[in-house]
Design a protein around this motif. Sequence first.
Motif, PDB file in Angstrom:
ATOM      1  N   GLN A  60       0.848  -1.204  -0.010  1.00 42.63           N
ATOM      2  CA  GLN A  60      -0.506   0.085  -0.395  1.00 42.63           C
ATOM      3  C   GLN A  60       1.029   1.181   0.289  1.00 42.63           C
ATOM      4  N   GLY A  76      -2.704   6.958   0.930  1.00 41.36           N
ATOM      5  CA  GLY A  76      -3.394   7.478   0.062  1.00 41.36           C
ATOM      6  C   GLY A  76      -4.093   6.619  -0.740  1.00 41.36           C
ATOM      7  N   LYS A  77      -3.787   4.936  -1.205  1.00 41.37           N
ATOM      8  CA  LYS A  77      -4.091   4.559  -2.048  1.00 41.37           C
ATOM      9  C   LYS A  77      -4.546   3.333  -1.472  1.00 41.37           C
ATOM     10  N   GLY A  78      -5.140   2.602  -2.079  1.00 37.55           N
ATOM     11  CA  GLY A  78      -6.109   1.655  -1.420  1.00 37.55           C
ATOM     12  C   GLY A  78      -4.816   0.427  -2.175  1.00 37.55           C
ATOM     13  N   LEU A 126     -10.521   6.854   5.767  1.00 34.06           N
ATOM     14  CA  LEU A 126     -10.792   5.938   4.227  1.00 34.06           C
ATOM     15  C   LEU A 126     -11.550   4.745   4.104  1.00 34.06           C
ATOM     16  N   LEU A 178     -12.708   1.028   2.418  1.00 42.64           N
ATOM     17  CA  LEU A 178     -11.500   0.900   0.945  1.00 42.64           C
ATOM     18  C   LEU A 178     -12.699   0.002  -0.126  1.00 42.64           C
ATOM     19  N   PHE A 221      -8.409  -4.371  -4.362  1.00 44.22           N
ATOM     20  CA  PHE A 221      -9.005  -2.875  -3.629  1.00 44.22           C
ATOM     21  C   PHE A 221      -9.292  -1.297  -5.247  1.00 44.22           C
ATOM     22  N   GLY A 222     -10.178  -0.971  -5.377  1.00 42.06           N
ATOM     23  CA  GLY A 222     -10.470   0.322  -5.006  1.00 42.06           C
ATOM     24  C   GLY A 222      -9.369   1.416  -4.184  1.00 42.06           C
ATOM     25  N   PRO A 223      -9.367   2.639  -4.829  1.00 43.21           N
ATOM     26  CA  PRO A 223      -9.127   4.178  -4.747  1.00 43.21           C
ATOM     27  C   PRO A 223      -9.167   4.324  -2.897  1.00 43.21           C
ATOM     28  N   ARG A 245     -12.525   8.861   0.959  1.00 32.36           N
ATOM     29  CA  ARG A 245     -11.430   9.918   2.710  1.00 32.36           C
ATOM     30  C   ARG A 245     -13.211  10.393   3.218  1.00 32.36           C
TER      31      ARG A 245
END
Lengths: 111, 112
Positions: A38, A41-43, B88, B90, B103-105, B108
């Motif tokens: 990871q 700030g990202k998946g 966040l 997810l 996973f997606g981004p 938030r």
Amino acid sequence: EDQVTQSPEALRLQEGESSSLNCSYTVSGLRGLFWYRQDPGKGPEFLFTLYSAGEEKEKERLKATLTKKESFLHITAPKPEDSATYLCAVQAGKVFNKFYFGSGTKLNVKP
Amino acid sequence: EAGVTQSPTHLIKTRGQQATLRCSPISGHTSVYWYQQALGLGLQFLLWYDEGEERNRGNFPPRFSGRQFPNYSSELNVNALELEDSALYLCASSFLMGTEQYFGPGTRLTVT
């Protein structure tokens, strides 16, 4: 209680300095163990799936192994672009599964 | 091949309001999972949907709920928002139960 523990919490390596990350688990009815990367700030990005003790998977500089109680992610000759948080996840359960993530190891590779 | 998509990217709500988050899985994937990742903490499993049914849920109160639509997309609803719900969120999808999740981004969510 089902639990997944990763160590160390943080790891700083010089470029080219090989090391290993640990993921230990205590769950009932292990179905699979997963490694993810990871970036901030990202998946999480999927890396490997391991299903049984003795299994090994490799991808570029990464190699994942599994025993009955833990998994290791070996990083050989890391590069700065390998810097990220590495997450371990376990799927377990007798009927309908639950998923448990470790808190991750934050890897920083310095040039 | 398109990956998992989530909307909105950012969501700002006031305490007590409701939030709705959306997720579209990878084409062909039937399982959708939701996770919460609070700042500096690990991923906490929220909900798992497969073929339109809720298969399992994590240790979260009932004000966290969701559903999966016939096209396998999903939405997560959080009622009576609390400050500690800021995180966040997810979404992930998998082809079969028990296989790797993609996973997606994330969305938030900020609760003020």
